[in-house]
Design a protein around this motif. Structure first.
Motif, PDB file in Angstrom:
ATOM      1  N   LEU A  64      38.752  42.761  52.910  1.00 48.70           N
ATOM      2  CA  LEU A  64      37.794  42.359  53.942  1.00 48.70           C
ATOM      3  C   LEU A  64      37.900  43.211  55.201  1.00 48.70           C
ATOM      4  N   ASP A  65      38.968  44.013  55.310  1.00 48.61           N
ATOM      5  CA  ASP A  65      39.119  44.889  56.470  1.00 48.61           C
ATOM      6  C   ASP A  65      38.381  46.208  56.297  1.00 48.61           C
ATOM      7  N   ALA A  66      37.995  46.523  55.045  1.00 46.34           N
ATOM      8  CA  ALA A  66      37.242  47.760  54.805  1.00 46.34           C
ATOM      9  C   ALA A  66      35.853  47.628  55.428  1.00 46.34           C
ATOM     10  N   ASP A  67      35.253  48.748  55.738  1.00 51.19           N
ATOM     11  CA  ASP A  67      33.920  48.746  56.337  1.00 51.19           C
ATOM     12  C   ASP A  67      32.969  49.561  55.463  1.00 51.19           C
ATOM     13  N   PRO A  68      32.125  48.913  54.655  1.00 56.74           N
ATOM     14  CA  PRO A  68      31.973  47.473  54.471  1.00 56.74           C
ATOM     15  C   PRO A  68      33.070  46.928  53.553  1.00 56.74           C
ATOM     16  N   PRO A  69      33.202  45.579  53.479  1.00 53.82           N
ATOM     17  CA  PRO A  69      34.201  44.999  52.584  1.00 53.82           C
ATOM     18  C   PRO A  69      34.008  45.525  51.163  1.00 53.82           C
ATOM     19  N   ARG A  70      35.119  45.678  50.438  1.00 50.33           N
ATOM     20  CA  ARG A  70      35.002  46.253  49.095  1.00 50.33           C
ATOM     21  C   ARG A  70      35.884  45.504  48.107  1.00 50.33           C
ATOM     22  N   VAL A  71      35.495  45.615  46.835  1.00 55.18           N
ATOM     23  CA  VAL A  71      36.254  45.027  45.739  1.00 55.18           C
ATOM     24  C   VAL A  71      37.248  46.070  45.246  1.00 55.18           C
ATOM     25  N   ALA A  72      38.493  45.660  45.062  1.00 52.95           N
ATOM     26  CA  ALA A  72      39.499  46.580  44.536  1.00 52.95           C
ATOM     27  C   ALA A  72      39.251  46.794  43.049  1.00 52.95           C
ATOM     28  N   THR A  73      39.484  47.994  42.582  1.00 54.76           N
ATOM     29  CA  THR A  73      39.284  48.301  41.161  1.00 54.76           C
ATOM     30  C   THR A  73      40.610  48.380  40.410  1.00 54.76           C
ATOM     31  N   ARG A  74      41.720  48.380  41.152  1.00 54.71           N
ATOM     32  CA  ARG A  74      43.051  48.381  40.539  1.00 54.71           C
ATOM     33  C   ARG A  74      43.998  47.745  41.546  1.00 54.71           C
ATOM     34  N   SER A  75      45.254  47.729  41.268  1.00 57.41           N
ATOM     35  CA  SER A  75      46.239  47.151  42.177  1.00 57.41           C
ATOM     36  C   SER A  75      46.113  47.812  43.547  1.00 57.41           C
ATOM     37  N   ASP A  76      45.898  46.999  44.578  1.00 56.03           N
ATOM     38  CA  ASP A  76      45.639  47.537  45.912  1.00 56.03           C
ATOM     39  C   ASP A  76      46.312  46.642  46.952  1.00 56.03           C
ATOM     40  N   PRO A  77      47.292  47.140  47.688  1.00 62.21           N
ATOM     41  CA  PRO A  77      47.984  46.316  48.680  1.00 62.21           C
ATOM     42  C   PRO A  77      47.120  45.975  49.900  1.00 62.21           C
ATOM     43  N   GLU A  78      45.924  46.543  49.996  1.00 66.81           N
ATOM     44  CA  GLU A  78      45.056  46.287  51.144  1.00 66.81           C
ATOM     45  C   GLU A  78      44.173  45.049  50.971  1.00 66.81           C
ATOM     46  N   ILE A  79      44.199  44.413  49.788  1.00 63.95           N
ATOM     47  CA  ILE A  79      43.314  43.266  49.581  1.00 63.95           C
ATOM     48  C   ILE A  79      43.736  42.103  50.477  1.00 63.95           C
ATOM     49  N   ASP A  80      42.763  41.219  50.764  1.00 66.84           N
ATOM     50  CA  ASP A  80      43.019  40.049  51.608  1.00 66.84           C
ATOM     51  C   ASP A  80      42.915  38.744  50.827  1.00 66.84           C
ATOM     52  N   ILE A  81      42.026  38.700  49.834  1.00 62.04           N
ATOM     53  CA  ILE A  81      41.886  37.513  48.989  1.00 62.04           C
ATOM     54  C   ILE A  81      41.728  37.960  47.541  1.00 62.04           C
ATOM     55  N   TYR A  82      42.134  37.090  46.608  1.00 60.06           N
ATOM     56  CA  TYR A  82      41.940  37.395  45.194  1.00 60.06           C
ATOM     57  C   TYR A  82      41.849  36.095  44.415  1.00 60.06           C
ATOM     58  N   ASP A  83      41.400  36.207  43.152  1.00 57.30           N
ATOM     59  CA  ASP A  83      41.267  35.045  42.279  1.00 57.30           C
ATOM     60  C   ASP A  83      42.595  34.811  41.572  1.00 57.30           C
ATOM     61  N   GLY A  84      43.198  33.685  41.873  1.00 52.45           N
ATOM     62  CA  GLY A  84      44.468  33.329  41.239  1.00 52.45           C
ATOM     63  C   GLY A  84      44.263  32.394  40.068  1.00 52.45           C
ATOM     64  N   GLY A  85      43.184  32.599  39.297  1.00 51.28           N
ATOM     65  CA  GLY A  85      42.929  31.751  38.140  1.00 51.28           C
ATOM     66  C   GLY A  85      42.230  30.451  38.526  1.00 51.28           C
ATOM     67  N   GLY A  86      41.089  30.567  39.189  1.00 44.60           N
ATOM     68  CA  GLY A  86      40.328  29.387  39.612  1.00 44.60           C
ATOM     69  C   GLY A  86      40.632  28.942  41.033  1.00 44.60           C
ATOM     70  N   SER A  87      41.457  29.704  41.723  1.00 48.82           N
ATOM     71  CA  SER A  87      41.711  29.386  43.127  1.00 48.82           C
ATOM     72  C   SER A  87      41.640  30.665  43.943  1.00 48.82           C
ATOM     73  N   ILE A  88      41.115  30.518  45.166  1.00 48.06           N
ATOM     74  CA  ILE A  88      41.091  31.648  46.096  1.00 48.06           C
ATOM     75  C   ILE A  88      42.470  31.692  46.744  1.00 48.06           C
ATOM     76  N   GLN A  89      43.085  32.873  46.778  1.00 45.24           N
ATOM     77  CA  GLN A  89      44.424  33.009  47.346  1.00 45.24           C
ATOM     78  C   GLN A  89      44.431  34.130  48.373  1.00 45.24           C
ATOM     79  N   SER A  90      45.169  33.896  49.450  1.00 43.93           N
ATOM     80  CA  SER A  90      45.286  34.935  50.473  1.00 43.93           C
ATOM     81  C   SER A  90      46.433  35.878  50.101  1.00 43.93           C
ATOM     82  N   PHE A  91      46.276  37.154  50.476  1.00 44.72           N
ATOM     83  CA  PHE A  91      47.284  38.159  50.163  1.00 44.72           C
ATOM     84  C   PHE A  91      47.511  39.023  51.392  1.00 44.72           C
ATOM     85  N   PRO A  92      48.758  39.273  51.740  1.00 40.80           N
ATOM     86  CA  PRO A  92      49.963  38.725  51.130  1.00 40.80           C
ATOM     87  C   PRO A  92      50.027  37.220  51.338  1.00 40.80           C
TER      88      PRO A  92
END
Length: 198
Positions: A96-124
């Protein structure tokens, strides 16, 4: 000495006659109605709004906000919203910090949220999101207030779920809506504002 003529009735004064009595009653009712109308206007009991008086912008009073909070600051480049953006939400996560926000295509330490199997999870893993359950769309200030009081690490989502999100180090505040399941994950709609690190 002359006697009064027979058949004549002595004259009564105006106020003792029927016409006089009706005139007095009508005058009394008119006066009472006038006093009641005056009191109604003075005490503000009317449902009609008082006539508007022209005012200049400099002397106009500040508007109040429904939620009892102070007015948000005027939209400026520093706190204006970006979006909404429609993105894929899956296990790869969203930056969400990217301009514009972007979907990661592989392991990316810059992500802010992800799908933890039916739940939205914040990262880190930190308390960086809160469910928005009120009607309407929140403002940046609404999201900040919610995040400062009810933030969590993860939350189960479904179609229509809505969340306020703090990105890492409070760089941005985002509003995330779960629109519908699509191939490979969920379609989400994201609006982003600058965060608390001004």
């Amino acid at each position: 000495m002359s006697e009064p003529q027979r058949g004549t009735v002595p004259r009564t004064s105006f106020w003792q006659s029927m016409a006089g009595m009706l005139t007095a009653v009508a005058a009394l009712i008119t006066a009472l109605v006038g006093v009641a109308a005056f009191l109604h206007q003075v005490t503000g009991g009317g449902s009609a709004a008082a006539p508007a008086t022209p005012t200049s912008n400099a002397s106009a009073p500040a508007r109040s906000v429904d939620r009892g909070t102070s007015l948000p600051p005027a939209a400026t480049p520093e706190n204006a919203a970006a979006g909404p953006f429609e993105l894929l939400f899956n296990n790869n996560g969203v930056d969400l910090d990217a301009d514009p926000p972007r979907v990661a295509t592989r392991s990316d330490p810059e992500i802010d949220i992800y799908d933890g199997g039916g739940s939205i999870q914040s990262f880190p893993i930190w308390a960086g999101l809160a469910r928005w359950s009120r009607a309407g769309t929140p403002s940046r200030e609404d999201c900040l207030a919610l995040l400062n009081g009810y933030a969590t690490v993860d939350s189960t989502y479904r179609k229509g779920s809505r969340y306020c999100v703090h990105t890492r180090e409070d760089v941005h505040v985002a509003f995330v809506e779960f629109v519908a399941p699509i191939e490979g994950g969920w379609k989400i709609r994201v609006t982003v504002w600058p965060g608390t690190a001004d």
